[in-house]
Design an enzyme around this catalytic site. Structure first.
Site, PDB file in Angstrom:
ATOM      1  CB  SER A 172      18.485  49.655  39.843  1.00 15.86           C
ATOM      2  OG  SER A 172      18.742  49.186  38.644  1.00 15.86           O
ATOM      3  CE  LYS A 191      22.205  48.140  38.154  1.00 17.86           C
ATOM      4  NZ  LYS A 191      21.177  48.678  37.310  1.00 17.86           N
ATOM      5  N   GLY A 195      16.744  49.259  32.753  1.00 18.61           N
ATOM      6  CA  GLY A 195      15.365  48.519  32.188  1.00 18.61           C
ATOM      7  C   GLY A 195      14.157  49.330  32.371  1.00 18.61           C
ATOM      8  N   GLY A 196      14.548  50.636  33.455  1.00 20.13           N
ATOM      9  CA  GLY A 196      13.230  51.408  33.690  1.00 20.13           C
ATOM     10  C   GLY A 196      13.679  52.686  34.161  1.00 20.13           C
ATOM     11  N   GLY A 197      14.828  52.943  33.505  1.00 20.39           N
ATOM     12  CA  GLY A 197      15.510  54.456  33.933  1.00 20.39           C
ATOM     13  C   GLY A 197      16.586  54.273  34.900  1.00 20.39           C
ATOM     14  CB  SER A 198      18.314  51.246  36.129  1.00 14.82           C
ATOM     15  OG  SER A 198      17.187  50.683  37.104  1.00 14.82           O
TER      16      SER A 198
END
Length: 578
Positions: free
Chosen positions: A254, A178, A275-278
């Site tokens: 993301s 990534k 960080g929030g499901g990425s």
């Protein structure tokens, strides 16, 4: 807090609802946010975050969700017959449930038997990378790659195999990364058109260095949602990744390109950040395995600190074995990252113990799980629960207090941290896409006290979860997302979109894990009526990734031959599989 039975007819976590906006309307919306402060303030209030201001908390703030040593007592710390050799010693137990997906063992066997060489594979792969970007529409999975560098790595790996001195099961295996993580020789643009433009990383991030040490071939950088501010992968600034199961749908975000690259067969393993499901959201949308590691398990050296108190890196893979393999290589203490000092040694203990789950207590919060939007997800979840029972698992009804408050506190935390990062580039604010601008502008109205209250709540929330794991369960099972991969609307590709409802449904079961620093894995669990993948999520206590990897293998066996390759793939298994 009410019991789950009392809450069955109400929402445990609230959905954010707002009109869907894209195209020119989104540009107008962003203009209003930037030039009319009252409009941005109203948008911030509509998130519901201000409800945190009503909380009366006495806890000391926890700014980084690292557990105390007592939290991981009982986790085996030995690496005896527990490292990479575990795959060779349990070869007979490695029934192939990949359903046509290539895995590292396929590459390994081909190289050892001289059926193919890493150089031959990478020469073919380079052609497939070109093809993936030239198709209409382009897949936009691996979007940056250096041919000469790939050939150089592949040549070195080929020489090692020729001299019978390979570096192990990852030697010669292509892996993509990534664009949030440093890879030597590449820019790290975090999904933007300008951050670090022209700045070439001189060293690898620690997790990439560890993969390279085992002979992995780092083939390039994957696409991502701009600065991680979204769950679809829609990115007008650079490119939007497509879902290999249906290119008219998003790959998720993301870590969109990382998921798309694995699902399409370009790589068996990629690296993402969560960080929030990425990691878990795109893994669910693309039907692959994705591991969000415990806070402090992986070194963050060489990673862009977009949201440092909630985000970690982790592996994404086509198979459970490869997920475990990549995890084990990447994990462990790093003298250059003090946050990694808290962890016990990584282990793969019990990885192949998949036939008897009588030692596992799996928590189910039924009322919460009922909040899914797609009935096929509920069917898949219920089917897995029954299969887990047949294997001896103890299914226990649980309650998780203050999930809605934790959702809001996570939203405040990640929004504040990413917006603070973005403000470091205020001279180029106009270069962010409309979706990023709207979020950054909105969080200008967060107060320092909001952030402190959120961290106070984190202390209490972690304590409640600690009690749950210490006294009741080993794992928690939820859907990964309340929906399957959303459709791409052509009008959204030029300027982006604002879709709070989809955001809310994708993140519903996800963010409590980031907020508390727990590890979690998303596993493929079937398909909906449109043949889009469904993911289920297992959550474990801090640093107990070994149990997650074990349950991932169990899940792989439960799904079995029902797993299907996507219609849009770049599979070249006929070159290396028997």
């Amino acid at each position: 807090m009410s019991s789950s039975s009392e809450n069955e007819n109400s929402e445990i976590t609230k959905r954010m609802v707002a009109p869907y906006i894209n195209g020119f309307s989104l540009r107008v919306y962003v203009f209003l946010l930037n030039y009319f402060p009252g409009f941005a303030s109203l948008s911030f209030w509509n998130t519901g975050i201000t409800a945190l201001r009503k909380l009366n908390l006495d806890e000391v703030p926890t700014t980084l969700p690292l557990p105390l040593p007592k939290e991981y007592f009982g986790i085996e710390e030995t690496k005896k017959v527990d490292g990479l050799e575990i795959f060779e010693e349990n070869e007979s137990a490695q029934q192939n449930y990949s359903s046509g997906f290539l895995c590292t063992s396929d590459f390994r066997k081909a190289y050892l038997t001289k059926k193919a060489t890493p150089l031959q594979i990478c020469e073919i792969l380079i052609g497939k990378l070109d093809e993936s970007l030239k198709r209409n529409p382009p897949l936009n999975a691996i979007i940056k790659f250096e041919r000469e560098d790939i050939i150089k790595q592949a040549t070195e790996s080929t020489t090692r195999y020729a001299n019978n001195c390979s570096l192990g099961p990852l030697d010669g295996v292509p892996i993509a990364v990534k664009d949030e993580v440093d890879v030597k020789g590449y820019e790290t643009n975090v999904g933007t058109s300008f951050i670090n433009r022209g700045v070439i990383a001189e060293t690898d991030a620690t997790v990439i260095d560890r993969l390279r040490e085992k002979g992995a071939i780092i083939v390039g950088k994957t696409a991502m949602h701009e600065i991680g501010l979204g769950i679809t992968g829609n990115n007008p600034s650079v490119c939007t990744s497509r879902n290999p199961y249906n290119v008219d749908h998003y790959a998720g975000g993301s870590s969109s390109g990382s998921a798309s690259a694995v699902a399409s067969g370009l790589c068996p393993i990629t690296v993402g950040c969560d960080g929030g499901g990425s990691i878990r959201i795109p893994s669910a949308f693309c039907g692959i395995y994705g591991l969000k590691t415990s806070c402090g398990r992986f070194s963050s050296k060489g990673e862009i600190p977009l949201a440092p108190t909630v985000a970690v890196s982790g592996p994404m893979a086509a198979t459970a074995n490869d997920l475990a393999l990549a995890y084990y290589v990447m994990a462990g203490k790093d003298e250059d990252d003090a946050n990694t000092y808290y962890q016990p040694k990584p282990t793969l203990s019990g990885l192949f113990n998949t036939k008897d789950l009588s030692d596992l207590k799996i928590g189910i919060y039924t009322a919460w799980n009922k909040q899914v939007c797609n009935p096929a997800i509920t069917l898949a979840l219920n089917d897995f629960i029954e299969k887990l029972k047949l294997l001896g698992a103890n299914i226990i009804e649980i309650d998780i207090p203050e999930l809605e408050e934790a959702r809001l506190a996570h939203l405040l935390t990640i929004g504040s941290e990413i917006s603070t990062f973005a403000k470091q580039h205020k001279e180029n604010f106009h270069k962010f896409n409309c979706e990023s601008k709207s979020t950054i502008s909105m969080f200008n109205f967060a107060k320092a006290s909001d952030y402190v209250i959120s961290q106070q709540l984190r202390t209490r929330f972690m304590r409640n979860l600690s009690n749950l794991f210490n006294k009741q369960v080993n794992l928690i099972l939820t859907p990964s997302t309340a929906i399957t991969a959303p459709k791409i609307y052509p009008n959204s590709l030029k300027y982006g979109e604002a879709d709070l409802e989809t955001l809310s449904n994708a993140m519903m079961f996800i963010t409590f894990v980031n907020f508390s620093g727990l590890p979690a894995v998303s596993v493929p669990a079937g398909y909906d009526d449109n043949q889009l993948p469904i993911g289920l999520q297992f959550v474990a206590k801090w640093f107990d990734e070994a149990t997650l990897l074990r349950i991932a293998k169990v899940s792989e066996e439960i799904l079995g031959d029902k797993r299907k390759r996507p219609s849009n793939d770049y599979w070249f298994g006929d070159l290396i599989q028997e």
